[in-house]
Motif scaffolding. Structure first.
Motif, mmCIF file in Angstrom:
data_model
loop_
_atom_site.group_PDB
_atom_site.id
_atom_site.type_symbol
_atom_site.label_atom_id
_atom_site.label_comp_id
_atom_site.label_asym_id
_atom_site.label_seq_id
_atom_site.Cartn_x
_atom_site.Cartn_y
_atom_site.Cartn_z
ATOM 1 N N ASN A 193 0.811 -1.220 0.000
ATOM 2 C CA ASN A 193 0.000 0.000 0.000
ATOM 3 C C ASN A 193 0.842 1.266 0.000
ATOM 4 O O ASN A 193 0.419 2.300 -0.524
ATOM 5 N N THR A 194 2.019 1.204 0.611
ATOM 6 C CA THR A 194 2.822 2.417 0.752
ATOM 7 C C THR A 194 3.945 2.513 -0.274
ATOM 8 O O THR A 194 4.185 3.584 -0.845
ATOM 9 N N GLY B 242 4.191 0.349 -2.968
ATOM 10 C CA GLY B 242 3.736 -0.111 -4.271
ATOM 11 C C GLY B 242 3.949 -1.599 -4.464
ATOM 12 O O GLY B 242 4.765 -2.237 -3.804
ATOM 13 N N GLU C 273 -10.655 0.160 3.019
ATOM 14 C CA GLU C 273 -10.870 1.377 2.236
ATOM 15 C C GLU C 273 -12.347 1.765 2.242
ATOM 16 O O GLU C 273 -12.691 2.951 2.342
ATOM 17 N N ARG D 105 -4.079 2.485 2.339
ATOM 18 C CA ARG D 105 -4.653 2.014 1.077
ATOM 19 C C ARG D 105 -5.535 3.071 0.431
ATOM 20 O O ARG D 105 -5.616 3.178 -0.805
ATOM 21 N N ARG E 79 -4.103 5.428 -2.215
ATOM 22 C CA ARG E 79 -3.726 4.912 -3.528
ATOM 23 C C ARG E 79 -4.782 5.228 -4.580
ATOM 24 O O ARG E 79 -4.563 5.021 -5.766
ATOM 25 N N SER E 80 -5.945 5.722 -4.135
ATOM 26 C CA SER E 80 -7.034 6.031 -5.059
ATOM 27 C C SER E 80 -6.941 7.483 -5.513
ATOM 28 O O SER E 80 -7.042 8.407 -4.699
ATOM 29 N N ARG E 81 -6.790 7.697 -6.808
ATOM 30 C CA ARG E 81 -6.713 9.055 -7.360
ATOM 31 C C ARG E 81 -8.054 9.779 -7.260
ATOM 32 O O ARG E 81 -8.125 10.993 -7.453
ATOM 33 N N THR F 15 4.450 7.105 -1.616
ATOM 34 C CA THR F 15 5.037 7.150 -2.958
ATOM 35 C C THR F 15 4.736 8.504 -3.604
ATOM 36 O O THR F 15 3.853 9.235 -3.143
ATOM 37 N N GLU G 201 3.101 9.102 -6.243
ATOM 38 C CA GLU G 201 1.689 9.122 -6.633
ATOM 39 C C GLU G 201 0.793 9.394 -5.439
ATOM 40 O O GLU G 201 -0.184 10.159 -5.536
ATOM 41 N N MET G 202 1.114 8.775 -4.298
ATOM 42 C CA MET G 202 0.308 8.991 -3.090
ATOM 43 C C MET G 202 0.480 10.414 -2.569
ATOM 44 O O MET G 202 -0.480 11.035 -2.086
#
Length: 864
Positions: free
Chosen positions: A468-469, A471, A657, A691, A694-696, A729, A731-732
């Motif tokens: 989750n963190t 990747g 989530e 988690r 991780r959702s955009r 990450t 992205e996160m």
């Protein structure tokens, strides 16, 4: 010789004048005495140019020099065949054009004197046609393609030499026969033969392949091209010309290709397929023996050679390839090009055969490389010849097709092996998978050998946090490294498999319980070694469940594996690593965990969860800072489920989530409800799992909630644990910045437990840090913890962050935090988590107590 008197001759002249044939009368002195109009047209001379002159201009040039002798010979009785017979001679007209002329010469006695009367006719067209027919017949008779002609009764009227050569029949034997009677084989397909007969007198040409028979009984495949011939005058079909092509070799090769391709789709084994290919080739190439080898790496591996002695073939197994080594085999595989050995015993490569004696009678050898599509050599294909030579074109065509077919067969086998690898092995780690584990375990237990067997189920702690963190790529690398460590460090007799996720199974035969404990400790030691992946140093720990055969009570595969997994799950449920041997009570715990997971899914989907809110108080003025929303779950069957157990279970079954989004929606709705009631709660804090980041779609989801309930961004704070915040990450982090852009606060929960660096903290868009309750609980007793709390408060102040101390339960703890100027405190000293309906009354009591003279002493006890 005819005798004519003057009166008869006088009567003959008018007829000769009207004759369409040229007439010339010559006397015994070779002088022309009569020359009719037809003769004028034939030779191009006028009568006055020829009459009473020597006949020489009318003769062919070859006879002009001897015409006197020629005529005298006739006069004296020589050349008797020249008189009264027709002859075709090539003469020359006055204009120099040559003509073929047919002569008929008569000797007559005219009034007691000898004369010669010649009749001539232009036959140039006839001669040309005869020559054309002669040349055409010559061409037909000398062409390599067999031909025959049939008449209106469909009987053969003409054949050529190639027909005789192919089928062995002379013209006398063939003419007058029906083609089907002469050429049909007992093996000829009846339907094809009937179709050929029905089309045989068609006005359109056609082609047909058919099996024919030669005079000596050989079967010959031919392609017949039937061509109709029409009468020029009537236009009626008069003959059929049938041209044949011997396609026996091509048909054999085509049948070979068809049969092998069919075999490729059958259930023949790889060895069986190789033997089939060799035998089919040997069947269509008498006197040839075939062998095929695979090339694996740089070595030969036997595939098939059914006609060779086993000892000869075995001598090549494992031989390394190279230029000039392993005879034509190794040279061909090394160069990737054919090698032709016209005489094995005399070739320079013979020495490389290392004493191996070729099959009896074989002298020549043709070796071809078998290549895959990218050009790499994956096999070799060898033809041994008892007779003939490597230059045989038919054998080369067979070899060309066979190389292609062998390549397909080898590639099919490689695909089957790859598929088998996928079916029985884990694609990521290469370890045996569940199916392979089941097969191995069943064989082990069914072997009949009494032995002790230990089963180890190994799981990695916090693997989901890594995924989750950091990747899934890092998570996959971690699994590969763990698999490689276990594979290389454990004893050779152990069977290691990967089931799913981060779960591995180890089966160790001949393993007593005491040794099983040692193996489990070794596993734990191997996994716990630090692991550096992508610059991140990870400390791993394992939870290990062990079942034992036959002491554990289970005697079947499913029971033994499930027992080991139940023991592992029990260790994992304790949130710590360790080793546990299975006992019977664990099955009940596993069953309860399964039922509890099902109940949690129903609660998330329905209305089984609720939020309670714990107040947070500003230490400086005693005002309400905000509330923290905490999820609670009460199940009708299991009762009140502890929060820690609920969160761990939600992580395990993948519902965490969904719970986070539910909590956000519920908290925002409650804030709107309080404000509509005039209840002032400045901010609500909601915990989210890593988690969720991780959702955009998370920033848009939060923005939608704020807009729906008319809330400003500063009305909401989202909490994330320190350990997760430090490994976000890129992205996160982008998602976190998107949330902060809405004005929503970001709090780092459990600060101080994750050993984060200040540089990481300073780079995050954080608005708040929360001191973990474990530090507050012991800060009055341990000076080091007190110093740590002071340092965290100072860090927060220097970074302009709000600092919230959790777990404040005593006045002494509160007083210490006030002295350290901790901005916000939270804990049972002020209130336990409250139902939403209780917040307004608590606020009234809290504010009333704050207004009383004894406020400082009374406030901590409100709602406690």
């Amino acid at each position: 010789m005819r005798v004519l008197d003057a009166s008869v001759y006088g009567m003959l002249l008018p007829a000769l004048e009207q004759s369409i044939m040229a007439a010339v009368l010559v006397d015994e002195n070779n002088c022309v005495r009569y020359f009719n109009p037809a003769a004028e047209r034939l030779w191009g001379y006028a009568r006055e140019e020829i009459m009473d002159r020597d006949m020489q201009p009318l003769l062919p040039k070859a006879l002009q020099a001897v015409h006197g002798g020629y005529m005298r010979s006739n006069r004296e009785g020589g050349e008797p065949r020249a008189v009264g017979m027709n002859r075709d001679l090539l003469v020359e007209r006055k204009d120099g054009r040559q003509l073929w002329v047919s002569f008929s010469l008569s000797k007559i006695d005219l009034s007691g004197r000898i004369h010669y009367l010649a009749f001539a006719r232009d036959v140039s067209d006839e001669v040309a046609r005869r020559e054309q027919n002669r040349l055409l017949l010559l061409a037909v008779n000398h062409t390599e393609r067999p031909l025959f002609v049939v008449d209106g009764e469909r009987r053969i009227v003409q054949i050529n030499r190639a027909f005789s050569d192919l089928f062995g029949y002379t013209a006398a034997e063939a003419v007058g026969c029906l083609p089907s009677e002469l050429l049909a084989s007992l093996n000829t397909d009846a339907e094809t033969l009937a179709r050929l007969r029905s089309k045989a007198w068609s006005t359109e040409g056609f082609n047909e392949e058919i099996l024919a028979r030669s005079k000596d009984g050989r079967d010959i495949w031919v392609k017949a091209s039937v061509n109709p011939i029409f009468d020029e005058d009537s236009g009626q079909l008069r003959n059929q010309v049938i041209a044949l092509s011997d396609i026996t070799e091509a048909r054999r090769i085509r049948d070979l290709e068809r049969d092998v391709l069919e075999a490729l789709t059958s259930n023949l084994s790889f060895i069986g397929l190789g033997n089939f290919i060799c035998q089919r080739i040997e069947a269509i190439a008498p006197g040839v023996l075939v062998s095929v080898f695979k090339v694996v790496g740089r070595r030969l591996r036997h595939w098939a050679a059914p006609s060779f002695q086993t000892s000869y073939v075995a001598g090549w197994e494992g031989v390394e390839i190279g230029d000039g080594v392993a005879g034509g085999y190794g040279t061909c595989a090394h160069r990737g090009e054919p090698v032709m050995l016209a005489d094995i015993t005399a070739e320079p490569l013979r020495s490389a055969y290392c004493g191996r004696v070729p099959p009896a009678g074989c002298r020549a050898c043709m070796v071809y490389p078998v290549k895959r599509r990218d050009g790499g050599v994956i096999g070799i294909f060898a033809l041994y010849l008892r007779r003939g030579a490597p230059q045989d074109a038919y054998l080369k065509r067979i070899a060309d097709v066979s190389m292609y077919l062998c390549a397909l067969a080898i590639e099919r086998e490689e695909s089957r092996l790859r598929l088998d690898e996928l079916v029985h092995h884990d694609a990521l780690t290469g370890l045996p998978n569940r199916n392979n584990l089941y097969r191995y375990t069943d064989d082990l237990l069914a072997s009949g050998v009494e032995q002790e067997v230990a089963f180890f189920c190994v799981g990695l702690l916090r693997f989901k946090d890594v995924n989750n963190t950091l990747g899934h790529r890092v998570g996959d690398q971690m699994l590969v490294e763990v698999a490689n460590r276990l594979r290389s460090r454990l004893s050779g007799g152990a069977f290691l498999a990967r089931l799913e996720g981060c779960t591995f199974v180890l089966v160790v035969p001949d393993c007593s319980p005491a040794r099983a404990a040692q193996v489990a400790s070794r596993i734990q030691q191997v996994i716990s070694e630090p692991l550096d992946i992508a610059g991140v140093l990870l400390d791993l720990s394992a939870c290990i469940g062990v079942s034992h055969y036959p002491d554990g009570g289970c005697r079947d595969r499913d029971g033994l594996l499930q027992s080991a997994k139940s023991a592992m799950d029990e260790v994992k449920a304790s949130n710590g690593g360790g080793i546990l041997f299975f006992d019977a009570g664990m099955n009940e715990l596993a069953r309860e965990r399964l039922l509890l997971g099902t109940a949690l899914r129903r609660a998330v989907a329905g209305a089984g969860l609720r939020l309670v809110y714990q107040p947070q108080v500003r230490s400086e003025d005693g005002e309400l800072y905000g509330v923290e929303a905490l999820a609670r779950w009460h199940d009708d069957n299991f009762g009140e489920i502890p929060p820690g157990r609920m969160i761990a279970l939600a992580e395990e079954i993948g519902e965490i989530e969904a719970i986070g989004r539910w909590a956000l929606r519920k908290a925002c709705r409650q804030m709107a409800a309080w404000r509509s009631q005039g209840v002032h709660v400045p901010v609500v804090s909601v915990n989210l799992s890593p988690r969720s980041f991780r959702s955009r779609e998370l920033p848009d989801f939060v923005a939608g909630l704020l807009q729906e309930h008319a809330l400003s961004g500063d009305s909401l704070t989202i909490e994330i644990t320190e350990s997760a915040a430090m490994v976000l990450t890129p992205e996160m982090l982008e998602i976190v910045h998107g949330i902060r852009a809405l004005g929503v606060g970001l709090s780092v929960d459990d600060f101080g437990t994750g050993f984060s660096s200040l540089s990481n903290l300073a780079s995050l868009p954080v608005t708040e840090v929360k001191i973990d309750r474990s530090f507050i609980d012991r800060c009055l007793q341990e000076s080091r913890l007190q110093a740590l709390v002071t340092a965290v408060i100072g860090i927060g102040r220097s970074l302009n962050l709000a600092v919230v101390a959790e777990g404040v339960e005593t006045a002494g703890q509160c007083e210490l935090l006030r002295r350290q100027r901790c901005p916000v405190v939270q804990g049972y000293l002020f209130s336990r988590p409250l139902e939403p309906r209780d917040i307004p009354s608590w606020l009234e009591r809290f504010r009333a107590a704050a207004a009383a003279p004894e406020a400082v002493e009374a406030r901590p006890g409100m709602g406690g």
